[in-house]
Design a protein around this motif. Structure first.
Motif, PDB file in Angstrom:
ATOM      1  N   GLU A 131       0.737  -1.195   0.064  1.00 22.28           N
ATOM      2  CA  GLU A 131      -0.250   0.062  -0.140  1.00 22.28           C
ATOM      3  C   GLU A 131       0.973   1.179  -0.105  1.00 22.28           C
ATOM      4  O   GLU A 131       0.532   2.274  -0.612  1.00 22.28           O
ATOM      5  CB  GLU A 131      -0.936   0.139   1.259  1.00 22.28           C
ATOM      6  N   PRO A 177      -1.438  -6.727  -5.993  1.00 21.47           N
ATOM      7  CA  PRO A 177      -2.803  -7.225  -5.045  1.00 21.47           C
ATOM      8  C   PRO A 177      -3.929  -6.484  -5.182  1.00 21.47           C
ATOM      9  O   PRO A 177      -3.986  -5.211  -5.007  1.00 21.47           O
ATOM     10  CB  PRO A 177      -2.035  -7.536  -3.882  1.00 21.47           C
ATOM     11  N   ALA A 178      -5.128  -7.216  -5.250  1.00 22.94           N
ATOM     12  CA  ALA A 178      -6.527  -6.391  -5.092  1.00 22.94           C
ATOM     13  C   ALA A 178      -6.760  -5.562  -3.946  1.00 22.94           C
ATOM     14  O   ALA A 178      -7.283  -4.420  -4.383  1.00 22.94           O
ATOM     15  CB  ALA A 178      -7.636  -7.532  -5.266  1.00 22.94           C
ATOM     16  N   ASP A 179      -6.250  -5.890  -2.899  1.00 24.66           N
ATOM     17  CA  ASP A 179      -6.505  -4.893  -1.949  1.00 24.66           C
ATOM     18  C   ASP A 179      -5.691  -3.680  -1.967  1.00 24.66           C
ATOM     19  O   ASP A 179      -6.074  -2.672  -1.422  1.00 24.66           O
ATOM     20  CB  ASP A 179      -6.512  -5.768  -0.530  1.00 24.66           C
ATOM     21  N   VAL A 180      -4.595  -3.756  -2.729  1.00 22.99           N
ATOM     22  CA  VAL A 180      -3.524  -2.665  -2.763  1.00 22.99           C
ATOM     23  C   VAL A 180      -4.507  -1.894  -3.781  1.00 22.99           C
ATOM     24  O   VAL A 180      -4.165  -0.550  -3.786  1.00 22.99           O
ATOM     25  CB  VAL A 180      -2.135  -3.113  -3.045  1.00 22.99           C
ATOM     26  N   GLN A 181      -4.727  -2.674  -4.945  1.00 21.67           N
ATOM     27  CA  GLN A 181      -5.410  -1.828  -5.775  1.00 21.67           C
ATOM     28  C   GLN A 181      -6.479  -0.811  -5.585  1.00 21.67           C
ATOM     29  O   GLN A 181      -6.351   0.357  -5.884  1.00 21.67           O
ATOM     30  CB  GLN A 181      -5.886  -2.615  -7.193  1.00 21.67           C
ATOM     31  N   ASP A 182      -7.069  -1.481  -4.583  1.00 22.77           N
ATOM     32  CA  ASP A 182      -8.265  -0.312  -4.158  1.00 22.77           C
ATOM     33  C   ASP A 182      -7.975   0.735  -3.327  1.00 22.77           C
ATOM     34  O   ASP A 182      -8.859   1.557  -3.211  1.00 22.77           O
ATOM     35  CB  ASP A 182      -9.363  -1.282  -3.489  1.00 22.77           C
ATOM     36  N   THR A 183      -6.903   0.713  -3.017  1.00 20.94           N
ATOM     37  CA  THR A 183      -6.317   2.118  -2.421  1.00 20.94           C
ATOM     38  C   THR A 183      -6.439   3.343  -3.141  1.00 20.94           C
ATOM     39  O   THR A 183      -6.511   4.357  -2.729  1.00 20.94           O
ATOM     40  CB  THR A 183      -5.050   2.107  -1.778  1.00 20.94           C
ATOM     41  N   ASN A 222      -4.223 -10.038 -11.287  1.00 19.38           N
ATOM     42  CA  ASN A 222      -5.546  -9.868 -10.478  1.00 19.38           C
ATOM     43  C   ASN A 222      -6.347  -8.863 -11.242  1.00 19.38           C
ATOM     44  O   ASN A 222      -6.163  -7.730 -11.337  1.00 19.38           O
ATOM     45  CB  ASN A 222      -4.940  -8.964  -9.097  1.00 19.38           C
ATOM     46  N   SER A 225     -11.430  -4.498  -9.569  1.00 19.70           N
ATOM     47  CA  SER A 225     -12.515  -4.680  -8.926  1.00 19.70           C
ATOM     48  C   SER A 225     -13.548  -3.700  -9.832  1.00 19.70           C
ATOM     49  O   SER A 225     -13.058  -2.633 -10.475  1.00 19.70           O
ATOM     50  CB  SER A 225     -12.735  -3.960  -7.618  1.00 19.70           C
TER      51      SER A 225
END
Length: 376
Positions: A131, A177-183, A222, A225
């Protein structure tokens, strides 16, 4: 710094500056950018170095009223470049999508250079990108000594671009990673990056935008979203439409790279470049150029970028171990390495192509023999 038009870097101890192997776009094409800026009288969005028209001219090439020739950086449909540039002039981020080797990174770099004059605000996407690479990190010595403060905060390239009204680049977004993308969602929708540790935030100033690149062909991808994808305007960069266009792209890039490495001029090897491109296109498309013979496709992408690599390596072989002229023997090993990724399945595909297509083609005897020799 730049010395006599060449990008250099300082060398410790007072030695002569060393020439950079691969200058940033804004350094390598500084003269073209300066010429465009001097003659660009069209409206410019806030903090843009050039108008949208001049940015498109820089990428697509042209001749200015004073006779200055702007070399093409991208060979492809003009409308694609115009849509990409127009997107950056709005508050919507740009996603350059395409199979590997379609010049996504190249276009991204040159867009940032032309718009902001700086292509170095870059986040390289990998499976391990944290992140902090998109948001911010901390100088832990400062953090431990004085606690959280702006002095202890280490801004990411995205944060710097927001604060300075510049263009940030994110390469291989789908590898993150998807959770980092969403930042990125808050950054792209609210144009704000919160700093909860300090009870503060960074708000983007006009001129800020993001260019991301992605492909969905390689392993380790990945998917974005739907919430993040909506924040981007997606522009798909296609493979070259014709063999002539692809030969032009490959020869231009090989010539540029060759000059930086003091290799022979490309025109002496244009026939071999055309042969490399023909082989790649036929194996990629699963059919010969005349449409008469179907062939099997190997597991690799056989992209334009790989053709550039094969031709450049062949040129180096010709320069250092041959007579300086690109010949079939100089490119044969490179083609084999590009085609045969799977030692079992791809080797069968390559052998069948050699015997059914290359062997029977007029004027390709030397190439066939060279490929047979390295394939044995």
């Amino acid at each position: 710094m730049t010395v006599s038009g060449e990008t250099t870097t300082a060398v410790p101890g007072g030695a002569q500056p060393a020439q950079v192997l691969r200058p940033h776009a804004e350094d390598a094409f500084a003269q073209e950018l300066a010429a465009l800026a001097a003659q660009d009288d069209r409206p410019r969005p806030p903090r843009w170095k050039l108008s949208p028209w001049a940015v498109a001219t820089y990428l697509l090439g042209g001749t200015l009223p004073d006779g200055t020739v702007i070399t093409p950086k991208y060979v492809g449909p003009r409308r694609i470049v115009e849509v990409a540039v127009t997107t950056l002039a709005t508050d919507r981020a740009l996603l350059l999508l395409g199979v590997p080797g379609t010049a996504k990174t190249w276009v991204s770099e040159h867009l940032a250079a032309a718009v902001s004059g700086d292509s170095t605000l870059l986040v390289q996407g990998t499976a391990g990108t944290p992140e902090e690479a998109i948001r911010y990190g901390w100088n832990y010595a400062q953090l431990l000594a004085h606690g959280p403060s702006r002095d202890a905060l280490v801004p990411s390239p995205v944060m710097r671009a927001m604060a300075e009204g510049m263009t940030a680049r994110i390469e291989e977004l789908t590898r993150i990673p998807a959770d980092v993308q969403d930042t990125l969602i808050t950054v792209l929708s609210e144009k704000t990056l919160p700093i909860p540790e300090l009870g503060q935030e960074v708000q983007a100033v006009r001129g800020f935008n993001v260019i991301a690149t992605a492909n969905d062909r390689d392993r380790g991808v990945n998917d974005l979203s739907s919430a993040l994808r909506r924040r981007f305007n997606t522009v798909v960069l296609p493979l070259p439409e014709s063999i002539e266009a692809e030969v032009d792209i490959v020869s231009r890039r090989v010539d540029q790279i060759g000059r930086s490495l003091d290799l022979p001029a490309v025109p002496d090897g244009i026939d071999e470049i055309r042969r490399v491109v023909t082989v790649f296109r036929e194996l990629r498309d699963g059919i010969t150029a005349d449409g008469r013979t179907k062939v099997k496709s190997p597991s690799g992408t056989l992209s334009t970028a790989e053709a550039i690599s094969v031709a450049t390596n062949g040129l180096a072989l010709a320069a250092h171990f041959g007579d300086g002229v690109l010949r079939p023997g100089d490119v044969a090993a490179g083609i084999l390495g590009a085609v045969v990724r799977d030692p079992v399945a791809d080797r069968v595909v390559w052998q069948e192509y050699l015997e059914a297509v290359v062997r029977e083609r007029d004027g390709w005897t030397d190439f066939y023999r060279a490929c047979r020799e390295v394939s044995a």
